[in-house]
Design a protein around this motif. Structure first.
Motif, PDB file in Angstrom:
ATOM      1  N   MET A  26      68.657  41.741  -7.575  1.00 33.03           N
ATOM      2  CA  MET A  26      69.363  42.652  -6.665  1.00 33.03           C
ATOM      3  C   MET A  26      70.291  41.861  -5.745  1.00 33.03           C
ATOM      4  N   LYS A  27      71.477  42.368  -5.586  1.00 34.97           N
ATOM      5  CA  LYS A  27      72.446  41.654  -4.743  1.00 34.97           C
ATOM      6  C   LYS A  27      72.095  41.776  -3.265  1.00 34.97           C
ATOM      7  N   LYS A  72      72.676  42.574   0.550  1.00 37.58           N
ATOM      8  CA  LYS A  72      73.484  43.658   1.137  1.00 37.58           C
ATOM      9  C   LYS A  72      73.671  43.456   2.631  1.00 37.58           C
ATOM     10  N   ILE A  73      74.914  43.526   3.038  1.00 38.51           N
ATOM     11  CA  ILE A  73      75.273  43.234   4.430  1.00 38.51           C
ATOM     12  C   ILE A  73      76.170  44.362   4.940  1.00 38.51           C
ATOM     13  N   GLN A 128      82.456  38.866  -1.780  1.00 42.11           N
ATOM     14  CA  GLN A 128      82.702  39.038  -3.209  1.00 42.11           C
ATOM     15  C   GLN A 128      82.570  37.705  -3.962  1.00 42.11           C
ATOM     16  N   LEU A 139      77.045  42.247  -1.596  1.00 43.57           N
ATOM     17  CA  LEU A 139      77.705  43.512  -1.302  1.00 43.57           C
ATOM     18  C   LEU A 139      77.865  43.628   0.210  1.00 43.57           C
ATOM     19  N   ILE A 140      79.069  44.004   0.650  1.00 46.10           N
ATOM     20  CA  ILE A 140      79.263  44.155   2.092  1.00 46.10           C
ATOM     21  C   ILE A 140      80.074  45.401   2.374  1.00 46.10           C
ATOM     22  N   ILE A 160      70.026  50.668   4.371  1.00 49.09           N
ATOM     23  CA  ILE A 160      70.076  49.874   3.142  1.00 49.09           C
ATOM     24  C   ILE A 160      70.325  48.395   3.435  1.00 49.09           C
ATOM     25  N   ALA A 161      71.239  48.118   4.363  1.00 54.99           N
ATOM     26  CA  ALA A 161      71.654  46.734   4.578  1.00 54.99           C
ATOM     27  C   ALA A 161      70.506  45.899   5.125  1.00 54.99           C
ATOM     28  N   TYR A 176      88.101  45.063  -3.257  1.00 55.04           N
ATOM     29  CA  TYR A 176      86.772  44.656  -2.801  1.00 55.04           C
ATOM     30  C   TYR A 176      85.753  45.783  -2.887  1.00 55.04           C
ATOM     31  N   PHE A 236      83.079  48.479  -4.349  1.00 54.52           N
ATOM     32  CA  PHE A 236      82.046  48.358  -5.385  1.00 54.52           C
ATOM     33  C   PHE A 236      81.373  49.708  -5.565  1.00 54.52           C
ATOM     34  N   GLU A 289      75.304  50.858  -6.921  1.00 54.09           N
ATOM     35  CA  GLU A 289      74.807  49.499  -6.805  1.00 54.09           C
ATOM     36  C   GLU A 289      74.331  49.233  -5.370  1.00 54.09           C
ATOM     37  N   TRP A 290      75.067  49.773  -4.400  1.00 55.53           N
ATOM     38  CA  TRP A 290      74.718  49.644  -2.991  1.00 55.53           C
ATOM     39  C   TRP A 290      73.352  50.263  -2.711  1.00 55.53           C
ATOM     40  N   SER A 294      70.946  50.880  -4.865  1.00 54.88           N
ATOM     41  CA  SER A 294      69.843  50.497  -5.762  1.00 54.88           C
ATOM     42  C   SER A 294      68.822  49.639  -5.040  1.00 54.88           C
TER      43      SER A 294
END
Lengths: 106, 367
Positions: A1-2, A4-5, A30, A35-36, A57-58, B358, B360, B364-365, B367
Protein backbone atom coordinates in the motif's frame (compact mmCIF):
# COMPACT_ATOMS: atom_id res chain seq x y z
CA UNK A 1 0.00 0.00 0.00
CA UNK A 2 1.30 3.42 -0.91
CA UNK A 3 2.08 6.00 1.77
CA UNK A 4 -0.66 8.61 2.06
CA UNK A 5 -0.09 12.23 2.97
CA UNK A 6 -2.21 15.36 3.06
CA UNK A 7 -0.89 18.90 3.08
CA UNK A 8 -2.07 22.48 3.37
CA UNK A 9 -0.09 25.35 1.82
CA UNK A 10 -0.60 29.08 2.47
CA UNK A 11 1.46 32.28 2.28
CA UNK A 12 0.84 35.92 3.13
CA UNK A 13 -0.14 37.16 -0.33
CA UNK A 14 -1.52 33.84 -1.52
CA UNK A 15 -0.62 34.05 -5.19
CA UNK A 16 2.78 32.43 -5.69
CA UNK A 17 4.45 30.59 -2.81
CA UNK A 18 1.22 28.80 -1.90
CA UNK A 19 0.96 27.13 -5.29
CA UNK A 20 4.65 26.53 -5.82
CA UNK A 21 4.85 24.71 -2.50
CA UNK A 22 1.85 22.58 -3.48
CA UNK A 23 3.45 21.76 -6.83
CA UNK A 24 6.77 20.86 -5.22
CA UNK A 25 5.10 18.49 -2.74
CA UNK A 26 3.09 16.73 -5.45
CA UNK A 27 6.14 16.36 -7.66
CA UNK A 28 8.26 14.88 -4.89
CA UNK A 29 5.49 12.53 -3.74
CA UNK A 30 5.02 11.20 -7.23
CA UNK A 31 8.75 10.63 -7.58
CA UNK A 32 8.75 8.62 -4.35
CA UNK A 33 5.56 6.75 -5.22
CA UNK A 34 3.52 8.29 -2.40
CA UNK A 35 -0.01 9.59 -2.68
CA UNK A 36 -0.53 13.19 -1.63
CA UNK A 37 -3.47 15.58 -1.61
CA UNK A 38 -2.68 19.26 -1.20
CA UNK A 39 -5.14 21.95 -0.20
CA UNK A 40 -4.11 25.49 -1.16
CA UNK A 41 -5.36 28.40 0.93
CA UNK A 42 -4.49 31.26 -1.40
CA UNK A 43 -5.76 34.75 -2.12
CA UNK A 44 -8.82 33.44 -3.95
CA UNK A 45 -9.82 31.10 -1.14
CA UNK A 46 -9.49 27.42 -0.39
CA UNK A 47 -8.89 25.12 -3.35
CA UNK A 48 -8.85 21.30 -3.42
CA UNK A 49 -10.35 21.30 0.04
CA UNK A 50 -9.49 18.27 2.13
CA UNK A 51 -12.54 16.42 3.36
CA UNK A 52 -13.07 14.70 6.69
CA UNK A 53 -12.53 11.45 4.84
CA UNK A 54 -9.20 12.59 3.40
CA UNK A 55 -8.13 13.49 6.91
CA UNK A 56 -9.03 10.02 8.16
CA UNK A 57 -7.25 8.24 5.33
CA UNK A 58 -3.98 10.16 5.42
CA UNK A 59 -1.22 9.01 7.75
CA UNK A 60 0.22 12.43 8.36
CA UNK A 61 -0.42 16.11 7.68
CA UNK A 62 2.04 18.70 6.37
CA UNK A 63 1.35 22.39 6.98
CA UNK A 64 3.61 24.40 4.69
CA UNK A 65 2.33 27.77 5.82
CA UNK A 66 3.38 31.29 6.77
CA UNK A 67 -0.14 32.12 7.93
CA UNK A 68 -2.92 30.53 9.93
CA UNK A 69 -4.44 27.34 8.56
CA UNK A 70 -8.16 27.80 8.07
CA UNK A 71 -10.44 25.13 9.57
CA UNK A 72 -7.54 23.66 11.46
CA UNK A 73 -9.82 21.56 13.68
CA UNK A 74 -10.15 19.03 10.85
CA UNK A 75 -6.63 17.87 11.64
CA UNK A 76 -6.94 17.90 15.42
CA UNK A 77 -6.24 14.20 15.95
CA UNK A 78 -3.51 13.88 13.31
CA UNK A 79 0.24 14.15 13.50
CA UNK A 80 1.16 17.47 11.89
CA UNK A 81 4.52 18.67 10.56
CA UNK A 82 4.53 22.46 10.40
CA UNK A 83 7.12 24.17 8.18
CA UNK A 84 7.41 27.57 6.46
CA UNK A 85 5.85 27.72 3.01
CA UNK A 86 9.31 28.11 1.48
CA UNK A 87 10.55 24.77 2.90
CA UNK A 88 9.06 22.40 0.30
CA UNK A 89 10.02 24.77 -2.51
CA UNK A 90 13.62 24.48 -1.36
CA UNK A 91 13.64 20.81 -0.43
CA UNK A 92 10.40 18.87 -0.73
CA UNK A 93 12.12 15.54 -0.13
CA UNK A 94 13.28 16.61 3.33
CA UNK A 95 9.82 17.90 4.28
CA UNK A 96 8.06 14.74 3.18
CA UNK A 97 10.59 12.45 4.87
CA UNK A 98 10.36 14.43 8.10
CA UNK A 99 6.59 14.17 8.02
CA UNK A 100 6.64 10.42 7.49
CA UNK A 101 9.25 10.07 10.22
CA UNK A 102 6.69 11.54 12.64
CA UNK A 103 4.48 8.47 12.19
CA UNK A 104 7.27 5.95 11.68
CA UNK A 105 8.97 6.73 14.97
CA UNK A 106 5.96 5.81 17.06
CA UNK B 1 11.80 30.50 22.29
CA UNK B 2 12.44 29.90 18.60
CA UNK B 3 9.04 28.24 18.40
CA UNK B 4 7.35 31.27 19.98
CA UNK B 5 9.07 33.63 17.54
CA UNK B 6 8.05 31.59 14.53
CA UNK B 7 4.46 31.43 15.84
CA UNK B 8 4.42 35.20 16.29
CA UNK B 9 5.77 35.64 12.77
CA UNK B 10 2.94 33.46 11.41
CA UNK B 11 0.33 35.41 13.37
CA UNK B 12 1.64 38.74 12.09
CA UNK B 13 1.79 37.49 8.49
CA UNK B 14 -1.78 36.23 8.80
CA UNK B 15 -2.87 39.69 9.95
CA UNK B 16 -0.99 41.32 7.09
CA UNK B 17 -2.53 38.99 4.54
CA UNK B 18 -6.01 40.08 5.61
CA UNK B 19 -5.01 43.75 5.73
CA UNK B 20 -3.40 43.99 2.28
CA UNK B 21 -6.67 44.10 0.26
CA UNK B 22 -7.91 46.98 2.43
CA UNK B 23 -4.72 48.98 1.94
CA UNK B 24 -4.82 48.43 -1.80
CA UNK B 25 -8.52 49.33 -2.01
CA UNK B 26 -8.22 52.44 0.14
CA UNK B 27 -5.06 53.81 -1.36
CA UNK B 28 -6.05 53.19 -4.97
CA UNK B 29 -9.45 54.80 -4.41
CA UNK B 30 -7.69 57.81 -2.88
CA UNK B 31 -5.23 57.91 -5.75
CA UNK B 32 -8.12 57.94 -8.26
CA UNK B 33 -9.60 60.95 -6.52
CA UNK B 34 -6.27 62.75 -6.34
CA UNK B 35 -5.40 62.10 -9.98
CA UNK B 36 -8.92 63.25 -10.90
CA UNK B 37 -8.42 66.38 -8.85
CA UNK B 38 -5.14 67.10 -10.59
CA UNK B 39 -7.03 67.50 -13.90
CA UNK B 40 -8.71 70.51 -12.29
CA UNK B 41 -5.41 71.74 -10.90
CA UNK B 42 -6.45 70.73 -7.37
CA UNK B 43 -3.72 69.31 -5.15
CA UNK B 44 -5.70 69.12 -1.90
CA UNK B 45 -8.91 67.40 -2.97
CA UNK B 46 -9.44 66.18 0.62
CA UNK B 47 -9.94 69.77 1.82
CA UNK B 48 -13.46 70.34 3.20
CA UNK B 49 -14.08 73.31 0.90
CA UNK B 50 -14.47 70.97 -2.10
CA UNK B 51 -17.52 69.35 -0.51
CA UNK B 52 -19.35 72.58 -1.40
CA UNK B 53 -17.81 72.95 -4.86
CA UNK B 54 -20.12 74.13 -7.67
CA UNK B 55 -18.76 71.40 -9.92
CA UNK B 56 -20.51 68.08 -9.25
CA UNK B 57 -17.51 66.10 -10.44
CA UNK B 58 -15.22 67.84 -7.95
CA UNK B 59 -17.71 67.10 -5.17
CA UNK B 60 -17.70 63.46 -6.25
CA UNK B 61 -13.90 63.33 -6.29
CA UNK B 62 -13.86 64.86 -2.81
CA UNK B 63 -16.26 62.18 -1.53
CA UNK B 64 -14.25 59.42 -3.21
CA UNK B 65 -11.16 60.56 -1.34
CA UNK B 66 -13.15 60.19 1.86
CA UNK B 67 -14.27 56.68 0.93
CA UNK B 68 -10.65 55.70 0.36
CA UNK B 69 -9.92 57.11 3.80
CA UNK B 70 -12.68 54.96 5.29
CA UNK B 71 -11.02 51.86 3.86
CA UNK B 72 -7.58 52.89 5.12
CA UNK B 73 -9.06 53.66 8.52
CA UNK B 74 -9.96 49.99 8.87
CA UNK B 75 -6.35 48.94 8.39
CA UNK B 76 -5.33 48.89 12.07
CA UNK B 77 -8.53 47.31 13.41
CA UNK B 78 -8.34 44.59 10.75
CA UNK B 79 -4.68 43.68 11.13
CA UNK B 80 -5.11 43.61 14.90
CA UNK B 81 -8.27 41.49 14.69
CA UNK B 82 -6.75 38.95 12.33
CA UNK B 83 -3.53 38.62 14.28
CA UNK B 84 -5.70 37.79 17.29
CA UNK B 85 -7.77 35.46 15.10
CA UNK B 86 -4.59 33.67 14.10
CA UNK B 87 -3.67 33.16 17.76
CA UNK B 88 -6.99 32.02 19.17
CA UNK B 89 -9.41 31.69 16.25
CA UNK B 90 -12.84 33.35 16.32
CA UNK B 91 -12.53 34.38 19.98
CA UNK B 92 -9.81 36.87 19.12
CA UNK B 93 -11.75 38.91 16.57
CA UNK B 94 -13.78 41.17 18.88
CA UNK B 95 -10.97 42.11 21.30
CA UNK B 96 -8.60 42.49 18.35
CA UNK B 97 -10.92 44.84 16.47
CA UNK B 98 -11.51 47.02 19.50
CA UNK B 99 -7.80 47.12 20.34
CA UNK B 100 -6.93 48.08 16.76
CA UNK B 101 -9.52 50.84 16.78
CA UNK B 102 -8.03 52.25 19.99
CA UNK B 103 -4.56 52.11 18.44
CA UNK B 104 -5.88 54.12 15.51
CA UNK B 105 -7.48 56.70 17.83
CA UNK B 106 -4.36 57.23 19.91
CA UNK B 107 -2.15 57.22 16.81
CA UNK B 108 0.08 54.39 18.03
CA UNK B 109 0.87 53.29 14.49
CA UNK B 110 1.40 50.08 12.61
CA UNK B 111 3.65 48.53 15.26
CA UNK B 112 1.04 49.38 17.87
CA UNK B 113 -1.61 47.59 15.82
CA UNK B 114 0.59 44.49 15.63
CA UNK B 115 1.14 44.63 19.39
CA UNK B 116 -2.58 45.08 19.97
CA UNK B 117 -3.40 41.96 17.94
CA UNK B 118 -0.86 39.86 19.82
CA UNK B 119 -2.03 41.14 23.20
CA UNK B 120 -5.68 40.49 22.39
CA UNK B 121 -4.91 37.05 20.98
CA UNK B 122 -2.72 35.83 23.83
CA UNK B 123 -5.02 37.20 26.54
CA UNK B 124 -7.99 35.37 25.04
CA UNK B 125 -5.91 32.22 24.62
CA UNK B 126 -4.87 32.40 28.25
CA UNK B 127 -8.46 32.87 29.45
CA UNK B 128 -9.62 30.02 27.25
CA UNK B 129 -6.93 27.65 28.55
CA UNK B 130 -6.80 28.61 32.21
CA UNK B 131 -10.26 29.59 33.34
CA UNK B 132 -11.95 26.34 34.31
CA UNK B 133 -15.58 26.49 35.26
CA UNK B 134 -17.88 23.62 36.25
CA UNK B 135 -19.13 21.79 33.21
CA UNK B 136 -22.67 23.17 33.48
CA UNK B 137 -21.28 26.70 33.18
CA UNK B 138 -18.45 26.09 30.73
CA UNK B 139 -20.22 27.89 27.89
CA UNK B 140 -19.88 31.11 29.86
CA UNK B 141 -16.20 31.25 28.91
CA UNK B 142 -16.53 31.70 25.14
CA UNK B 143 -19.78 33.66 25.07
CA UNK B 144 -19.18 35.97 28.00
CA UNK B 145 -15.81 35.87 29.73
CA UNK B 146 -13.52 35.96 26.73
CA UNK B 147 -15.33 38.77 24.89
CA UNK B 148 -15.75 40.95 27.97
CA UNK B 149 -12.58 40.30 29.94
CA UNK B 150 -10.48 39.81 26.82
CA UNK B 151 -11.56 43.11 25.32
CA UNK B 152 -11.38 45.03 28.57
CA UNK B 153 -7.92 43.71 29.41
CA UNK B 154 -6.69 44.47 25.89
CA UNK B 155 -7.85 48.08 25.86
CA UNK B 156 -6.60 48.70 29.39
CA UNK B 157 -3.15 47.38 28.52
CA UNK B 158 -3.06 49.45 25.35
CA UNK B 159 -4.30 52.60 27.02
CA UNK B 160 -2.17 52.51 30.16
CA UNK B 161 0.91 50.48 29.25
CA UNK B 162 1.86 50.23 25.62
CA UNK B 163 -0.13 53.11 24.14
CA UNK B 164 2.11 56.01 25.01
CA UNK B 165 5.45 54.38 24.15
CA UNK B 166 4.11 53.11 20.83
CA UNK B 167 2.54 56.46 20.01
CA UNK B 168 5.81 58.25 20.69
CA UNK B 169 7.67 55.57 18.74
CA UNK B 170 5.30 56.17 15.84
CA UNK B 171 5.62 59.95 15.98
CA UNK B 172 9.38 59.57 16.39
CA UNK B 173 9.58 57.33 13.35
CA UNK B 174 7.53 59.78 11.29
CA UNK B 175 9.59 62.76 12.39
CA UNK B 176 12.81 60.86 11.77
CA UNK B 177 11.74 59.74 8.29
CA UNK B 178 10.48 63.21 7.42
CA UNK B 179 13.66 64.77 8.75
CA UNK B 180 15.92 62.53 6.67
CA UNK B 181 17.43 64.40 3.80
CA UNK B 182 20.03 63.93 1.11
CA UNK B 183 22.39 61.05 1.77
CA UNK B 184 20.51 59.59 4.74
CA UNK B 185 17.28 59.46 2.83
CA UNK B 186 19.02 57.71 -0.04
CA UNK B 187 20.47 55.15 2.39
CA UNK B 188 17.02 54.57 3.88
CA UNK B 189 15.61 54.06 0.37
CA UNK B 190 18.40 51.63 -0.51
CA UNK B 191 17.73 49.60 2.65
CA UNK B 192 14.01 49.42 1.91
CA UNK B 193 14.82 48.42 -1.67
CA UNK B 194 17.24 45.73 -0.56
CA UNK B 195 14.67 44.25 1.86
CA UNK B 196 12.02 44.17 -0.84
CA UNK B 197 14.41 42.53 -3.32
CA UNK B 198 15.65 39.98 -0.80
CA UNK B 199 12.87 37.41 -0.56
CA UNK B 200 10.50 38.55 -3.32
CA UNK B 201 7.16 38.47 -1.57
CA UNK B 202 8.33 36.59 1.53
CA UNK B 203 8.33 37.86 5.13
CA UNK B 204 11.21 40.38 4.84
CA UNK B 205 9.65 41.85 1.72
CA UNK B 206 6.23 42.03 3.37
CA UNK B 207 7.66 43.67 6.48
CA UNK B 208 9.25 46.44 4.41
CA UNK B 209 6.32 46.93 2.05
CA UNK B 210 3.57 46.98 4.66
CA UNK B 211 5.49 49.33 6.96
CA UNK B 212 6.04 51.64 3.99
CA UNK B 213 2.36 51.47 3.09
CA UNK B 214 1.28 52.09 6.68
CA UNK B 215 3.42 55.23 6.74
CA UNK B 216 1.37 56.62 3.84
CA UNK B 217 -1.42 57.33 6.29
CA UNK B 218 0.96 59.70 8.10
CA UNK B 219 1.91 61.46 4.84
CA UNK B 220 5.39 59.91 4.82
CA UNK B 221 6.02 58.97 1.20
CA UNK B 222 9.71 58.21 0.69
CA UNK B 223 9.71 54.61 2.05
CA UNK B 224 6.68 53.81 -0.09
CA UNK B 225 8.33 55.26 -3.19
CA UNK B 226 11.39 53.12 -2.50
CA UNK B 227 9.30 49.99 -1.89
CA UNK B 228 7.11 50.38 -4.97
CA UNK B 229 10.14 50.82 -7.22
CA UNK B 230 11.84 47.81 -5.67
CA UNK B 231 8.80 45.53 -6.00
CA UNK B 232 8.86 45.43 -9.76
CA UNK B 233 12.58 45.56 -10.51
CA UNK B 234 13.39 41.86 -9.86
CA UNK B 235 10.66 40.30 -12.05
CA UNK B 236 11.20 42.76 -14.91
CA UNK B 237 14.99 42.45 -14.70
CA UNK B 238 15.02 38.65 -14.61
CA UNK B 239 12.44 38.51 -17.38
CA UNK B 240 14.60 40.78 -19.54
CA UNK B 241 17.62 38.56 -18.87
CA UNK B 242 15.81 35.64 -20.51
CA UNK B 243 15.17 37.84 -23.54
CA UNK B 244 18.74 39.16 -23.77
CA UNK B 245 20.43 35.80 -23.28
CA UNK B 246 18.02 33.20 -24.63
CA UNK B 247 20.68 30.51 -24.90
CA UNK B 248 21.42 30.65 -21.18
CA UNK B 249 17.87 29.75 -20.15
CA UNK B 250 15.90 26.60 -20.88
CA UNK B 251 12.38 26.66 -22.30
CA UNK B 252 10.78 26.47 -18.89
CA UNK B 253 12.64 29.52 -17.58
CA UNK B 254 12.14 31.45 -20.81
CA UNK B 255 8.40 30.97 -20.34
CA UNK B 256 8.74 31.99 -16.68
CA UNK B 257 10.64 35.04 -17.94
CA UNK B 258 7.75 36.18 -20.12
CA UNK B 259 5.26 35.89 -17.31
CA UNK B 260 7.75 37.56 -14.93
CA UNK B 261 7.84 40.66 -17.16
CA UNK B 262 4.05 40.82 -17.19
CA UNK B 263 3.78 40.19 -13.45
CA UNK B 264 6.41 42.87 -12.91
CA UNK B 265 4.53 45.41 -15.01
CA UNK B 266 1.41 44.89 -12.94
CA UNK B 267 3.38 45.03 -9.70
CA UNK B 268 3.91 41.47 -8.47
CA UNK B 269 7.39 40.58 -7.16
CA UNK B 270 6.59 36.90 -7.08
CA UNK B 271 7.22 36.58 -10.82
CA UNK B 272 10.90 36.46 -9.95
CA UNK B 273 10.58 33.43 -7.68
CA UNK B 274 11.17 30.67 -10.26
CA UNK B 275 14.58 32.21 -10.94
CA UNK B 276 15.40 32.65 -7.28
CA UNK B 277 14.49 29.01 -6.62
CA UNK B 278 16.56 27.74 -9.54
CA UNK B 279 19.80 29.47 -8.54
CA UNK B 280 19.34 31.49 -5.35
CA UNK B 281 23.00 32.33 -4.75
CA UNK B 282 23.30 34.08 -8.09
CA UNK B 283 19.84 35.61 -8.38
CA UNK B 284 19.19 36.99 -4.89
CA UNK B 285 22.32 39.16 -4.61
CA UNK B 286 21.52 40.63 -7.99
CA UNK B 287 17.86 41.38 -7.10
CA UNK B 288 18.86 42.84 -3.72
CA UNK B 289 21.43 45.18 -5.27
CA UNK B 290 19.27 46.02 -8.30
CA UNK B 291 16.26 46.93 -6.13
CA UNK B 292 18.44 48.96 -3.78
CA UNK B 293 19.95 50.90 -6.68
CA UNK B 294 16.54 51.61 -8.23
CA UNK B 295 15.02 52.74 -4.91
CA UNK B 296 17.99 54.95 -4.08
CA UNK B 297 17.91 56.65 -7.48
CA UNK B 298 14.15 57.24 -7.37
CA UNK B 299 14.16 58.75 -3.88
CA UNK B 300 17.48 60.52 -4.39
CA UNK B 301 16.25 62.31 -7.50
CA UNK B 302 13.02 63.32 -5.80
CA UNK B 303 10.34 61.04 -7.24
CA UNK B 304 7.34 60.73 -4.90
CA UNK B 305 4.80 57.93 -5.16
CA UNK B 306 1.88 58.58 -2.84
CA UNK B 307 -0.03 55.39 -3.68
CA UNK B 308 0.81 51.79 -2.84
CA UNK B 309 0.77 50.95 -6.54
CA UNK B 310 3.84 49.60 -8.25
CA UNK B 311 2.27 48.54 -11.58
CA UNK B 312 2.69 50.59 -14.75
CA UNK B 313 -0.81 52.08 -14.41
CA UNK B 314 0.44 53.95 -11.36
CA UNK B 315 3.65 55.29 -12.89
CA UNK B 316 2.13 58.42 -14.35
CA UNK B 317 0.52 59.54 -11.11
CA UNK B 318 3.96 59.72 -9.50
CA UNK B 319 5.50 63.11 -8.91
CA UNK B 320 8.51 63.35 -11.29
CA UNK B 321 7.44 60.19 -13.08
CA UNK B 322 10.19 60.29 -15.72
CA UNK B 323 12.75 59.96 -12.92
CA UNK B 324 10.68 57.17 -11.39
CA UNK B 325 10.49 55.19 -14.64
CA UNK B 326 14.19 55.80 -15.25
CA UNK B 327 15.09 54.42 -11.84
CA UNK B 328 13.00 51.30 -12.48
CA UNK B 329 14.75 50.83 -15.83
CA UNK B 330 18.21 51.22 -14.33
CA UNK B 331 17.46 48.77 -11.52
CA UNK B 332 15.92 46.25 -13.91
CA UNK B 333 18.83 46.53 -16.33
CA UNK B 334 21.25 45.95 -13.47
CA UNK B 335 19.36 42.81 -12.48
CA UNK B 336 19.15 41.63 -16.09
CA UNK B 337 22.81 42.17 -16.93
CA UNK B 338 24.27 40.92 -13.65
CA UNK B 339 22.17 37.76 -13.56
CA UNK B 340 22.99 37.12 -17.21
CA UNK B 341 26.73 37.47 -16.64
CA UNK B 342 26.60 35.28 -13.53
CA UNK B 343 24.98 32.39 -15.38
CA UNK B 344 27.13 29.62 -16.77
CA UNK B 345 27.27 29.20 -20.53
CA UNK B 346 25.58 25.82 -20.46
CA UNK B 347 22.88 26.80 -17.96
CA UNK B 348 20.35 26.72 -20.79
CA UNK B 349 20.32 22.97 -21.30
CA UNK B 350 16.86 21.53 -21.42
CA UNK B 351 15.51 19.51 -18.57
CA UNK B 352 12.53 17.24 -18.93
CA UNK B 353 9.28 19.07 -19.39
CA UNK B 354 7.42 19.56 -16.15
CA UNK B 355 3.89 19.19 -17.44
CA UNK B 356 3.14 16.06 -15.44
CA UNK B 357 -0.28 15.09 -14.23
CA UNK B 358 -0.12 14.56 -10.49
CA UNK B 359 -3.65 13.31 -10.07
CA UNK B 360 -4.28 9.73 -9.06
CA UNK B 361 -7.14 7.32 -8.77
CA UNK B 362 -9.52 8.06 -5.93
CA UNK B 363 -9.91 4.28 -5.40
CA UNK B 364 -6.20 3.94 -4.76
CA UNK B 365 -6.41 6.73 -2.17
CA UNK B 366 -9.22 5.00 -0.33
CA UNK B 367 -7.76 1.48 -0.49
Amino acid sequence: MKRKIIAVTACATGIAHTFMAAQALKKEAQKKGYLIKVETQGATGVENELTEKDCQIAEVVIFAVDTKVRNEERFSNKKVLKVPVAAPIKNAEKVIEEALALVDND
Amino acid sequence: MKKVLSDVKNHVLTGISYMIPLVIAGAVIMAISRVGGSFYGITDIWDEKYAESANALIRLLHSIDGFGGTALGLMFPVISAFIAYSVVDKLGIAPGLVGGMLIKDINAGFLGAIASGLIAGYICLWIKNHVKLPKSMSSVVPVFLVPVIGTLATVLIINYIIGIPFASLNVGLETWLNGLSGGNQIIMAAIVGAMVGFDLGGPVNKAAVTTAMALLTSQVYAPNTAAQVAIIIPPIGLGLATVFAKHKYNTELREAGKSAIIMGLVGVSEGAIPFAVESPLKVIPSTVIGSAIGSAIAVGLGAVNQAPISGFYGWFTVEKWPVYVLSISIGALFVAISSMLLRNKDAGKEVEADEVDYSFDEAEWES
